[in-house]
Design a protein around this motif. Structure first.
Motif, short mmCIF file in Angstrom:
data_model
loop_
_atom_site.label_atom_id
_atom_site.label_comp_id
_atom_site.label_asym_id
_atom_site.label_seq_id
_atom_site.Cartn_x
_atom_site.Cartn_y
_atom_site.Cartn_z
N LYS A 10 45.51 48.25 1.41
CA LYS A 10 44.96 49.58 1.17
C LYS A 10 44.29 50.15 2.41
O LYS A 10 44.06 51.35 2.51
N TYR A 11 43.98 49.29 3.39
CA TYR A 11 43.38 49.72 4.64
C TYR A 11 44.37 49.72 5.81
O TYR A 11 44.00 49.99 6.93
N GLY A 55 43.11 44.29 -1.38
CA GLY A 55 41.87 44.72 -0.72
C GLY A 55 41.41 43.83 0.41
O GLY A 55 40.44 44.15 1.09
N GLN A 66 40.11 40.73 0.17
CA GLN A 66 38.85 40.03 -0.14
C GLN A 66 39.06 38.61 -0.65
O GLN A 66 38.31 37.71 -0.29
N ASP A 100 38.86 42.68 6.30
CA ASP A 100 38.40 43.57 5.23
C ASP A 100 37.66 42.86 4.12
O ASP A 100 37.43 43.44 3.05
N ARG A 110 34.66 44.76 2.54
CA ARG A 110 34.75 46.21 2.35
C ARG A 110 34.80 46.63 0.89
O ARG A 110 34.48 47.77 0.55
N ASN A 111 35.24 45.74 -0.02
CA ASN A 111 35.42 46.12 -1.41
C ASN A 111 34.35 45.58 -2.34
O ASN A 111 34.43 45.72 -3.55
N GLU A 137 33.99 49.12 -5.72
CA GLU A 137 35.43 49.35 -5.77
C GLU A 137 35.95 49.05 -7.19
O GLU A 137 35.49 48.11 -7.84
N ARG A 190 41.68 46.43 -6.97
CA ARG A 190 42.04 45.46 -5.96
C ARG A 190 43.53 45.23 -5.96
O ARG A 190 44.02 44.31 -5.37
#
Length: 297
Positions: A178-179, A257, A259, A286, A289-290, A294, A297
């Motif tokens: 997503k990034y 995500g 994570q 990342d 970041r979530n 958020e 995911r």
């Protein structure tokens, strides 16, 4: 003075024959490199390297006609070097007249021996001046029909260490799709097919570095089979990157995500690479970041 052995390579030859590319290849092999060093400084430079307490064990210097009047003293400097008890190897690079003319035409640079005159006249004059040094060279490489990668492989063959896996530095980066995919990634694997710890309430705030998250992922038979196959693939292909002279490889491992799943897989991959004696590092781009607010995911 107590000196530790040091491998010293002096690179010279025709302008346009590939000395800069050769130096870059040596730098990737761990050589301390200096381009266009005036010959009168060679002995002092080597003495400083010898006093580095082993920090500089391999050095390569390029001396050529860009040094102007200094270049005529190269033979004398090398003689002084031997007189001080230092040993060196000389690499001479050359190419055909046709090749050198084509390369200079493509680069639009002036030849150092004919800044105002004809290109061929400069090439002829340079050959004449370098004739004696060519006869002293330990190795001569004709780059006329060589691509850059072929020259790199030849340099590694002559002056690189034994083809050890530690020559390849591998960066393992976990990320979230997503990034965006890391721009510098050479190999990318998508692990979004694995069970997602995000949907387990107790695991959601954690990252893939946590043992509970890793257990959740790797207890799954699909994850176990995937890891077996993926690590076998890496074990198979990475030595070929070493053989090709690649010095740095970036492996991107992505989930939604970045994570949980990608982090856990990246940790396993990093540990495996170190066990295989690669120089490896692991970064989680990342992972944090979530963790706040958020929903997906």
């Amino acid at each position: 003075m107590d000196r530790k052995p040091m491998r010293l390579l002096v690179i010279t030859g025709l302008s346009g024959a590939g000395k800069t590319q050769a130096l870059q290849s040596l730098e990737d092999q761990g050589y301390f490199c200096i381009d266009n060093l005036p010959p009168t400084f060679i002995v002092k430079f080597v003495e400083l390297c010898a006093q580095s307490q082993g920090k500089v064990s391999k050095a390569a210097i390029v001396c050529d006609l860009r040094g102007g009047e200094f270049f005529t003293s190269l033979t004398e400097a090398l003689r002084d070097l031997e007189g001080e008890g230092f040993h060196y190897e000389m690499l001479f690079l050359e190419a055909s007249d046709e090749t050198l003319v084509r390369r200079y035409k493509e680069s639009r640079r002036r030849h150092p021996m004919s800044p105002q005159g004809r290109l061929l006249e400069g090439i002829y004059e340079e050959r004449k001046q370098l004739e004696e040094l060519r006869g002293q060279a330990h190795n001569i490489i004709d780059t006329s029909n060589m691509l850059s990668q072929q020259l790199r492989r030849k340099i590694i063959e002559l002056y690189g260490e034994e083809q050890g896996l530690g020559q390849l530095a591998v960066s393992v980066i976990s990320f979230g799709f997503k990034y965006g995919v890391p721009l510098d990634a050479d190999l990318v694997i998508d692990v979004r097919f694995l069970p997602n710890p995000f949907y387990v309430e107790d695991l959601r705030p954690l990252t893939g570095e946590h043992l509970l998250v890793q257990k959740y992922i790797f207890d799954n038979p699909v994850a176990q089979e995937f890891m077996k196959r993926y690590l076998n693939l890496l074990e198979y292909i990475l030595p070929y990157y070493v053989k090709e002279g690649k010095s740095h490889l970036v492996i991107g491992i992505g989930c939604t995500g970045g994570q949980h799943r990608s982090v856990a897989i990246a940790e396993r991959v990093g540990s495996f690479l170190k066990e295989q004696h690669f120089t490896a590092s692991v970064k989680h781009r990342d992972a944090s970041r979530n963790r706040k607010g958020e929903k997906s995911r």
